[in-house]
Structures are given as structure tokens and as C-alpha cells.
Scaffold this motif. Structure first.
Motif, PDB file in Angstrom:
ATOM      1  N   VAL A  39       0.805  -1.220   0.000  1.00  0.00           N
ATOM      2  CA  VAL A  39       0.000   0.000   0.000  1.00  0.00           C
ATOM      3  C   VAL A  39       0.839   1.272   0.000  1.00  0.00           C
ATOM      4  O   VAL A  39       0.299   2.355  -0.282  1.00  0.00           O
ATOM      5  N   ASP A  40       2.146   1.193   0.306  1.00  0.00           N
ATOM      6  CA  ASP A  40       2.983   2.401   0.226  1.00  0.00           C
ATOM      7  C   ASP A  40       3.933   2.355  -0.967  1.00  0.00           C
ATOM      8  O   ASP A  40       4.833   3.196  -1.091  1.00  0.00           O
ATOM      9  N   ASN A  41       3.727   1.354  -1.848  1.00  0.00           N
ATOM     10  CA  ASN A  41       4.441   1.279  -3.126  1.00  0.00           C
ATOM     11  C   ASN A  41       5.962   1.270  -2.955  1.00  0.00           C
ATOM     12  O   ASN A  41       6.698   1.904  -3.719  1.00  0.00           O
ATOM     13  N   GLN A  81       5.271  -6.021   0.874  1.00  0.00           N
ATOM     14  CA  GLN A  81       3.869  -6.171   1.259  1.00  0.00           C
ATOM     15  C   GLN A  81       3.653  -5.683   2.689  1.00  0.00           C
ATOM     16  O   GLN A  81       4.455  -5.966   3.587  1.00  0.00           O
ATOM     17  N   GLU A  82       2.582  -4.959   2.880  1.00  0.00           N
ATOM     18  CA  GLU A  82       2.159  -4.534   4.212  1.00  0.00           C
ATOM     19  C   GLU A  82       0.871  -5.261   4.601  1.00  0.00           C
ATOM     20  O   GLU A  82       0.162  -5.785   3.735  1.00  0.00           O
ATOM     21  N   VAL A  83       0.595  -5.271   5.894  1.00  0.00           N
ATOM     22  CA  VAL A  83      -0.642  -5.861   6.407  1.00  0.00           C
ATOM     23  C   VAL A  83      -1.539  -4.724   6.876  1.00  0.00           C
ATOM     24  O   VAL A  83      -1.174  -3.946   7.755  1.00  0.00           O
ATOM     25  N   VAL A  84      -2.699  -4.599   6.251  1.00  0.00           N
ATOM     26  CA  VAL A  84      -3.690  -3.599   6.651  1.00  0.00           C
ATOM     27  C   VAL A  84      -4.598  -4.248   7.698  1.00  0.00           C
ATOM     28  O   VAL A  84      -5.277  -5.236   7.412  1.00  0.00           O
ATOM     29  N   VAL A  85      -4.586  -3.706   8.894  1.00  0.00           N
ATOM     30  CA  VAL A  85      -5.385  -4.239   9.996  1.00  0.00           C
ATOM     31  C   VAL A  85      -6.395  -3.179  10.419  1.00  0.00           C
ATOM     32  O   VAL A  85      -6.016  -2.073  10.799  1.00  0.00           O
ATOM     33  N   VAL A  86      -7.664  -3.521  10.333  1.00  0.00           N
ATOM     34  CA  VAL A  86      -8.728  -2.589  10.699  1.00  0.00           C
ATOM     35  C   VAL A  86      -9.465  -3.141  11.916  1.00  0.00           C
ATOM     36  O   VAL A  86      -9.938  -4.283  11.899  1.00  0.00           O
ATOM     37  N   SER A  87      -9.521  -2.343  12.956  1.00  0.00           N
ATOM     38  CA  SER A  87     -10.358  -2.674  14.108  1.00  0.00           C
ATOM     39  C   SER A  87     -11.639  -1.864  14.005  1.00  0.00           C
ATOM     40  O   SER A  87     -11.837  -1.103  13.057  1.00  0.00           O
ATOM     41  N   ASP A  88     -12.504  -2.012  14.980  1.00  0.00           N
ATOM     42  CA  ASP A  88     -13.767  -1.276  14.924  1.00  0.00           C
ATOM     43  C   ASP A  88     -13.559   0.236  14.987  1.00  0.00           C
ATOM     44  O   ASP A  88     -14.414   1.001  14.541  1.00  0.00           O
ATOM     45  N   ASP A  91     -10.236  -3.537   2.474  1.00  0.00           N
ATOM     46  CA  ASP A  91      -9.828  -4.157   1.221  1.00  0.00           C
ATOM     47  C   ASP A  91      -8.803  -3.251   0.549  1.00  0.00           C
ATOM     48  O   ASP A  91      -8.914  -2.018   0.625  1.00  0.00           O
ATOM     49  N   ALA A  92      -7.822  -3.836  -0.113  1.00  0.00           N
ATOM     50  CA  ALA A  92      -6.786  -3.051  -0.779  1.00  0.00           C
ATOM     51  C   ALA A  92      -6.625  -3.502  -2.223  1.00  0.00           C
ATOM     52  O   ALA A  92      -6.650  -4.706  -2.514  1.00  0.00           O
ATOM     53  N   GLY A  93      -6.475  -2.548  -3.130  1.00  0.00           N
ATOM     54  CA  GLY A  93      -6.258  -2.864  -4.538  1.00  0.00           C
ATOM     55  C   GLY A  93      -6.104  -1.605  -5.360  1.00  0.00           C
ATOM     56  O   GLY A  93      -6.689  -0.561  -5.039  1.00  0.00           O
ATOM     57  N   LEU A 127      -8.550   5.412   1.253  1.00  0.00           N
ATOM     58  CA  LEU A 127      -7.251   6.001   1.576  1.00  0.00           C
ATOM     59  C   LEU A 127      -6.238   5.635   0.500  1.00  0.00           C
ATOM     60  O   LEU A 127      -6.300   4.549  -0.076  1.00  0.00           O
ATOM     61  N   GLU A 128      -5.271   6.538   0.269  1.00  0.00           N
ATOM     62  CA  GLU A 128      -4.197   6.234  -0.676  1.00  0.00           C
ATOM     63  C   GLU A 128      -2.913   6.915  -0.214  1.00  0.00           C
ATOM     64  O   GLU A 128      -2.936   8.044   0.301  1.00  0.00           O
ATOM     65  N   PHE A 129      -1.802   6.209  -0.383  1.00  0.00           N
ATOM     66  CA  PHE A 129      -0.489   6.746  -0.004  1.00  0.00           C
ATOM     67  C   PHE A 129      -0.043   7.768  -1.036  1.00  0.00           C
ATOM     68  O   PHE A 129      -0.061   7.498  -2.250  1.00  0.00           O
TER      69      PHE A 129
END
Length: 571
Positions: free
Chosen positions: A255-257, A261-268, A299-301, A328-330
Motif C-alpha cells: 500500500v505504500d508502493n 507487502q504490508e498488512v492492513v489491519v482494521v479494528s472497529d 480491502d486493498a487494490g 485512503l491512498e499513499f
């Protein structure tokens, strides 16, 4: 007479002076430090109470030190635990420590998958004057657990009490024993052996031998095959430390190009970016936080085609009766919201025939159901995300439990989705159901507040869980991955759900329907999301699962989540 009086006074003064000298020469003995050892939480599909008791006994014997360290009787500790129901983790430990007038509290957990075990423990100073002593280890077998617990006790003795323990002689390797002409004693095979005995014998697991004629192999030896499987070497799984939050979404992407690979973790309440470093998950940045809404998916893409994957966060409004999503985008120096306030659910799918595709479903205020809207393929039109081709008619599914891929090898992607009763369905391109699972799977505790039908009564509808597709065996046809949960209420209570354990299952299309291939071992808690990707940048995909062990639904208690991962080897 006067001389006798003087002698008596002199002798009395000498006696008092001697006693004073004796009192100052004899130091006052400090009270021993009091340590409470809590029963370790054990996450396993098998009953391992014997191990829980054994660990308490072993730690107690290792830490007890005459006149220096007093280990509180475990029956007193267990009695104190009954008065702090509803609290978890360090808060629970400190409350118990206060009730027992302990100086230190030791607590932890073991997570078991087959023979592999993850140990997560901590020793805390009740007064807060000394920093906690954490301990984290992963083992390849049950036989390695006790030496690790022994090491933790040694760490505590050295760092907290300044006590050096004599090391036990190391076990002589079988090869060295044979070279010396010594016949090694056969290992004791009782799995319920007391930990002290296990430590002395150096018990190792037996090597399993494949049965002749069995050729099917799961992607990881820790998984259970639904067809005959050849047994290979047992590898460990990876487990993160616990998060004091409710993880609701998970994805893996660069996600930061930066080529990693990064791990996107979303909590509530929070969106965070993590990266693996030396086997540990390290937080890179926190990029979005809410105090009033609830984040329910991530989701990321790279949908806008600029080379940098966007992060699509599906979010609910303050009263959980509206959808308020954002993207969101870097930008090179940080993450920027490039879309906000959208009443759309979002899912990014990776198809074998279409590449990366963004799906969307609109949730309008007053809709009678979260299944009401139709599902569309989405695309960027300038600075806006606009709906395109309809993929599934309205009323069929909710997008949070939908995936899109060519699972039938027909050359066209089809929708795989959960029904409102958590049954997996496959739809044709004309939105006709062509297959439905006879068993329920998925299951979620996240819900949407629908308009009330009866005054004073909540009208909740639970979101379906994620479905993923991935071509793990590299045969050109994606498998369908779902989570299967053991639900305590059996869906008999309309506005309540609770899950005791879960496993991830892989299914493949056989021409008539989806048939099981393999599944993970059962683990405690529930799966809130999962993804297949190279999260540790080793060139090989892993199955990463977000596990919620505590929901945090009780007042003044924290949710507890963690990530676990398995290597996926298709060979």
C-alpha cells in the motif's frame, strides 16, 4: 547499701546498652515478595487441564525462594479469580493481585494447533514500579513447551529477583549417545505426564509415517485433509501478540508502493498498517481513527490504475444504521482520503480472468435489509467512484459476504455469496442460484440497525462473514475459502450471537457444487477475517487469520484479537 544500688544501676544500663547494640547489629528481615500465578488460558480443541495445572505447579516450584519469594497457594488464587469475572488480560491480573495482596502476578496463554504451540505470558509488578517481564515463544511440538516455561521462570528469577538458577544438564542427543556406546532410554509416551517429568525426559513427538497409497497433500501439515493425505513434517504456525481491540478487517498489499507487502489491519475504531520484521509484526502507522462510527471491513487494490493500491474501508455511522465508507491512498508522505462519506459497502476481489476488481453495494437509509441493494462492479470516474455493470440483482446477498471469481473454469467469473442464513451460494451470471451449501458457515457479531418494527425492540441484522478465493494449488481454478464457526446460541436468539471456536475450510467446484478439500485445525474464538498473501515477504503465500478471542461486549472490558498465519505450500 549505696554501692549495691550503684552496681544495680550500672548493670542495668550495661544490659540495656548491650541489647541496643544487639538490636542495631541484627537487621530487620524484609518480608518475602508475594507472587500470584494465574492459570494459563489454553486455546485448544482438546482438554488440556492437566497441562494448565502442571504449568502452575512448575512455575510455583521454580519461583519459590525461602525468605525471598512466596508463591501464593493456587487454591487462594483460583478463589480470587472468581470475583473478577468480566475482566481480561492485565486488568484481570492486577485486580487479582490486589485482592491477594501480591507484589507480582504472572499470567499467560497457550494456543495449540496440532503439535505446534504458541506461548504468550507476562509477569507484572502490581505496584507498577518495575516494567513487566514479557515472554513469547513458539514451539514445533508439545514436548518443547515445558523447556520454554522453564526458561521463562529463569528469566523472571534473574531479572526480577536477581537470582541465578543452576542449569539442568542438557539431554544427550541420540547420535552422540550412540557414538559413545550408550543406548538411549526410550521416551515416555504419556502425553499427560507432569511437566517436571517432561522436562527431565526431554520428550519429543513421535515421527508420523505416511500410509502407503495416500497421495493427496494439504497445503500445510497443520491442516486436516478431507481426502486421504500423506503426512509430512510438522511446521509451526505463526501468531502475533494479542491486540486489545476488535479486529474487523484484514488485507495484504504493497500500500505504500515500496516493493514490500504490508498488512492492513482494521479494528472497529482504527486503521493501522503493519509490516513483518524479524518474525514480529511491527506497526508502521495509524492512518484513520473514529470515535463515533464503526469500521467493519478493509480491502486493498489498485483500482484507479495509478500503480499504488488504495485502501477501501467500509464503515458504519454513529448509530450503526448508515454506511459511511471512505478510501485512503499513499501520497508519498502519508495517507490521504481520496473519497469520503460514501454510502457504499466495498469489496476488492482478485480474479483469475479479470484481475483486481472493486465491487460495491449501496445501503440507503430506510432500506428494509442489508441485502436490499444490487451488487455492481465499480470504477473510478475522475475523482468519484461510480457503479458500472450489475453483477447480482437486489435482495440476493450483502456485499460483506461476497466474492467474485471463475470457480467453475467456464471462462467467466461468478458470484459466490452468503445467504441471510449464512449458507454459501453460487449464482449464475443471470443472478440465478445454481448451488447452495447444505451446512451453515461464516457467522459474524457485527450488525446493522434496521428500522424498528416494534417500538422499544431492536431490529438487528448481522453481517455475513468474508468469503475469499485463491488458487492455492496452482491448477488455474480458484478454491473458495470460508470460516466455519461453532455458534453457542445456534441462531435461536435474534439479536445475539456468540462463537466458541472456528476453522477455515477450502472448497473446490467439482462440476456439481463446492466440495471440501482441507480445513485448518479448530482454534478458540472466532475468525473475523482472513486473507491469502505473502505477508512476510518471503516469496511464498500464507493464510493469515484474524482471531477474536474476546469480544469486549461487557462494560469496562477490552476486546482481544490476534493474527495467526500458516505457510501454504502447494507442492
Amino acid at each position: 547499701m549505696k554501692n549495691n544500688s550503684r552496681n544495680l544501676i550500672r548493670n542495668t544500663l550495661l544490659l540495656l546498652f548491650s541489647l541496643l547494640l544487639l538490636g542495631t547489629a541484627t537487621p530487620v528481615l524484609a518480608a518475602p515478595a508475594r507472587v500470584a500465578i494465574l492459570p494459563f488460558a489454553i486455546n485448544s480443541e482438546k482438554d488440556m487441564t492437566f497441562l494448565q495445572e502442571g504449568i502452575m505447579d512448575m512455575l510455583g516450584s521454580r519461583l519459590a525462594w525461602r525468605d525471598k519469594v512466596e508463591v501464593i497457594n493456587k487454591n487462594e488464587t483460583k478463589a480470587a479469580l472468581t470475583s473478577v469475572d468480566g475482566f481480561e488480560g492485565e486488568s484481570r491480573a492486577l485486580l487479582v493481585g490486589g485482592k491477594l495482596q501480591a507484589d507480582y502476578v504472572l499470567f499467560g496463554s497457550l494456543t495449540v494447533f496440532g503439535e505446534s504451540v504458541s506461548i504468550d505470558a507476562k509477569m507484572v509488578d502490581v505496584t507498577g514500579q518495575q516494567p513487566p517481564v514479557p515472554f513469547f515463544a513458539q514451539t514445533r511440538s508439545m514436548g518443547e513447551v515445558i523447556p520454554q516455561i522453564n526458561q521463562f521462570a529463569s528469566n523472571i528469577n534473574a531479572t526480577v529477583f536477581g537470582r541465578e538458577m543452576a542449569q539442568r544438564p542438557a539431554a544427550v542427543p541420540a547420535g552422540a549417545a550412540a557414538a559413545a556406546g550408550v543406548q538411549p532410554a526410550p521416551p515416555v509416551q504419556d502425553p499427560r505426564m507432569h511437566p517436571e517429568k517432561l522436562l527431565q525426559t526431554g520428550l519429543q513427538p513421535e515421527t508420523e509415517v505416511p500410509v502407503a497409497g495416500q497421495t493427496y497433500q494439504t497445503p500445510n501439515p497443520a491442516f486436516v485433509a478431507t481426502a486421504p493425505a500423506a503426512v509430512t513434517d510438522q511446521r509451526t504456525f505463526w501468531k502475533s501478540r494479542s491486540f486489545k481491540t476488535l479486529i474487523t478487517g484484514l488485507d495484504v498489499a504493497d500500500v505504500d508502493n515500496d516493493g514490500q507487502q504490508e498488512v492492513v489491519v482494521v479494528s472497529d475504531k482504527l486503521v493501522s498498517i503493519y509490516r513483518m520484521a524479524n518474525g514480529r509484526l511491527v506497526k508502521s502507522t495509524e492512518i484513520a481513527e473514529t470515535r463515533t462510527g464503526t469500521y467493519i471491513g478493509a480491502d486493498a487494490g489498485d483500482i484507479n490504475g495509478n500503480g499504488t493500491p488504495e485502501i477501501y474501508v467500509t464503515s458504519l455511522g454513529p448509530n450503526q444504521n448508515t454506511v459511511d465508507s471512505f478510501v485512503l491512498e499513499f501520497t508519498g508522505s502519508g495517507y490521504k482520503r481520496i473519497s469520503d462519506g460514501e454510502s457504499w459497502y466495498y469489496r476488492v476481489v482478485r480474479t483469475n480472468d479479470r484481475g483486481t476488481v472493486l465491487l460495491g453495494q449501496r445501503q440507503r437509509t430506510g432500506d428494509p435489509s442489508i441485502f436490499h441493494g444490487s451488487i455492481h462492479e465499480m470504477s473510478w470516474q475522475g475523482d468519484r467512484i461510480e457503479p458500472g455493470r450489475q453483477l447480482l440483482k437486489s435482495g440476493k446477498a450483502n456485499l460483506m459476504g461476497v466474492t467474485y471469481a471463475d470457480i467453475t473454469s467456464s471462462g467467466q467469473s461468478t458470484i459466490v455469496a452468503y445467504s441471510d442464513w449464512d449458507r454459501v451460494r453460487v449464482y449464475s451470471n443471470g443472478s440465478e442460484m445454481i448451488w447452495e451449501d447444505g451446512d451453515r458457515s461464516g457467522g459474524n457479531t457485527l450488525s446493522f440497525n434496521l428500522p424498528k418494527v416494534e417500538p422499544g425492540h431492536e431490529n438487528l441484522q448481522f453481517f455475513p462473514l468474508r468469503i475469499r478465493t485463491a488458487d492455492i494449488n496452482r491448477d488455474g481454478k480458484p478454491e473458495v475459502l470460508v470460516a466455519r464457526h461453532a455458534e453457542l446460541a445456534k441462531s435461536m436468539l435474534k439479536n445475539f450471537r456468540s462463537f466458541s471456536n472456528a476453522q477455515i475450510e477450502s472448497m473446490s467446484w467439482d462440476g456439481l457444487g463446492l466440495v471440501p478439500q482441507w480445513k485448518t485445525q479448530t482454534f478458540g474464538g472466532r475468525s473475523s477475517d482472513f486473507v491469502v498473501g505473502d505477508f512476510d515477504n518471503d516469496g511464498q503465500d500464507e493464510l493469515i487469520i484474524a482471531v477474536v478471542s474476546k469480544e469486549g461486549a461487557i462494560a469496562f472490558t477490552d476486546a482481544v484479537s490476534s493474527l495467526i498465519a500458516f505457510d501454504l505450500d502447494p507442492q
